[in-house]
Design a protein around this motif. Structure first.
Motif, short mmCIF file in Angstrom:
data_model
loop_
_atom_site.label_atom_id
_atom_site.label_comp_id
_atom_site.label_asym_id
_atom_site.label_seq_id
_atom_site.Cartn_x
_atom_site.Cartn_y
_atom_site.Cartn_z
N MET A 152 0.84 -1.21 0.00
CA MET A 152 0.00 0.00 0.00
C MET A 152 0.87 1.26 0.00
O MET A 152 2.00 1.25 0.50
N PHE A 153 0.34 2.34 -0.56
CA PHE A 153 0.97 3.66 -0.46
C PHE A 153 0.62 4.21 0.92
O PHE A 153 -0.56 4.25 1.28
N ILE A 154 1.63 4.65 1.70
CA ILE A 154 1.35 5.05 3.08
C ILE A 154 1.69 6.53 3.30
O ILE A 154 2.84 6.95 3.09
N GLU A 155 0.69 7.30 3.71
CA GLU A 155 0.89 8.71 4.08
C GLU A 155 0.75 8.80 5.60
O GLU A 155 -0.18 8.25 6.19
N LEU A 156 1.70 9.48 6.24
CA LEU A 156 1.66 9.63 7.70
C LEU A 156 1.69 11.10 8.11
O LEU A 156 2.56 11.86 7.68
N ASN A 157 0.74 11.47 8.94
CA ASN A 157 0.74 12.76 9.61
C ASN A 157 1.20 12.47 11.05
O ASN A 157 0.43 11.95 11.83
N SER A 171 10.92 4.30 7.34
CA SER A 171 11.40 4.18 5.95
C SER A 171 10.30 3.59 5.06
O SER A 171 10.43 3.56 3.84
N LYS A 172 9.21 3.11 5.67
CA LYS A 172 8.11 2.54 4.90
C LYS A 172 7.05 3.59 4.53
O LYS A 172 6.04 3.27 3.91
N ILE A 173 7.30 4.83 4.94
CA ILE A 173 6.34 5.91 4.64
C ILE A 173 6.67 6.54 3.28
O ILE A 173 7.84 6.83 3.00
N PHE A 203 14.96 10.03 4.95
CA PHE A 203 13.91 9.24 4.30
C PHE A 203 13.93 9.54 2.80
O PHE A 203 13.04 10.22 2.26
N PRO A 204 14.96 9.04 2.08
CA PRO A 204 15.16 9.44 0.69
C PRO A 204 14.03 9.02 -0.25
O PRO A 204 13.91 9.58 -1.35
N ASN A 205 13.21 8.08 0.17
CA ASN A 205 12.14 7.62 -0.73
C ASN A 205 10.80 8.31 -0.46
O ASN A 205 9.80 7.99 -1.09
N ALA A 206 10.79 9.24 0.49
CA ALA A 206 9.52 9.86 0.86
C ALA A 206 9.45 11.31 0.41
O ALA A 206 10.46 12.02 0.40
N ALA A 207 8.25 11.75 0.04
CA ALA A 207 7.99 13.17 -0.17
C ALA A 207 7.53 13.76 1.17
O ALA A 207 7.07 13.03 2.05
N VAL A 208 7.68 15.09 1.29
CA VAL A 208 7.30 15.75 2.54
C VAL A 208 6.45 16.98 2.23
O VAL A 208 6.79 17.76 1.33
N VAL A 209 5.35 17.13 2.97
CA VAL A 209 4.63 18.40 2.97
C VAL A 209 4.82 18.99 4.36
O VAL A 209 4.56 18.33 5.37
#
Ligand code: RIB
Length: 294
Positions: A152-157, A171-173, A203-209
């Motif tokens: 699954m695609f995982i977004e975390l707040n 690293s899974k986010i 976290f090189p594989n994650a985007a950040v807002v």
């Protein structure tokens, strides 16, 4: 793609005050209202009002009928929600004359998730489906690990930021959505560019807002860094502004908008939410947001 939000429910007891009470001080509040809230519920409502067909998973307590009804009335799929005969999550929220708040959280049933329940929920989802998480429920690490296994695609707040976040394999986010305080707790810096760079390195594989309150918001994925300023309004209550932002940003991206467009829509939605009291009742619909943007 199916969208699952695994998150909290709270009954928000909102006290209107001149200023946020300080240690040892006693002050009268001028108003007490109870609203439906919880970061999980708020984000599901925002997703749904932004046009997403969202499944919500989480546990309400014996006092939670109004929370379930709110989900149903907001078009959220409630098949995966469970109820326990004990006290549910609730908050004490102080709102001052400038619309700023401070929140005391009581977890209740939000902290009673079991691995069996999580497995039962996640068996309905698979590769490519989207999972939306905040940090007001227990076993967050297990949910992340299980959803990642499924592809699954995982977004975390990561809100509220606490030790449970540090226990998770982050690293899974795939996407973090956080405010400047959480950014500082994550990285030790309060400089937006440093927070973004630091997150990139860790976290090189994650985007950040990264949202910055009155100072706008950034999106950064290592290739593009986008800034969005705020829409100025007179705030009466900032509760759920961040949840509204998250829900509308995610909904926009899921609906194929670019990160730039998604930031703009999310900022406008949050700017509307702060002009209204309460959490769930303050969240606008996509029609209102688009009308105001035009
Ligand atoms: O983000 C706002 C929410 O945080 C409130 O609705 C309250 O329930 C707390 O969880």
């Amino acid at each position: 793609m199916k969208v699952l939000n695994f998150g909290s429910f709270n009954l928000d007891n909102v006290y209107t005050l001149d200023h946020i009470v300080t240690g040892g001080e006693t002050i009268q509040s001028s108003r007490l209202e109870t609203f439906c809230g919880g970061k999980g519920l708020n984000q599901s409502v925002a997703l749904s009002r932004a046009g997403i067909n969202v499944w919500h998973a989480g546990i309400i307590g014996q006092d939670g009928k109004i929370l379930l009804d709110t989900c149903k009335n907001s078009g959220i799929n409630t098949d995966l929600i469970r109820q326990l005969p004990v006290k549910g999550g609730h908050t004490v929220i102080q709102v001052d004359k400038n619309g700023q708040n401070s929140i005391i959280l009581y977890g209740g049933t939000n902290l009673m998730h079991t691995k069996e329940y999580i497995n039962e929920v996640l068996k309905n989802f698979g590769k490519g489906d989207c999972l939306i998480l905040q940090n007001e429920i227990n076993l967050l690490d297990y949910i992340i690990d299980s959803a990642y296994e499924k592809g699954m695609f995982i977004e975390l707040n990561p809100s509220p930021f606490n030790l449970q976040i540090r226990k998770c394999n982050l690293s899974k986010i795939h996407l973090f959505m956080m405010n400047e305080i959480e950014g500082q707790q994550f990285t030790g810096s309060n400089v937006p560019d440093e927070i973004l760079e630091n997150m990139r390195i860790n976290f090189p594989n994650a985007a950040v807002v990264l949202t910055l309150g009155n100072h706008g918001a950034y999106y950064y994925d290592g290739r593009q860094k986008i800034f969005q300023g705020i829409f100025k309004v007179n705030a009466v209550d900032t509760t759920a502004a961040g949840d509204t932002f998250t829900g509308f940003f995610m909904a926009s991206v899921i609906n194929g908008k670019t990160p730039e467009e998604a930031l703009r829509i999310a900022s406008k939605a949050a700017s509307i939410a702060v002009t209204r009291p309460g959490a769930v009742p303050s969240i606008p619909t996509i029609t209102e947001v688009i009308e105001e943007l035009e």
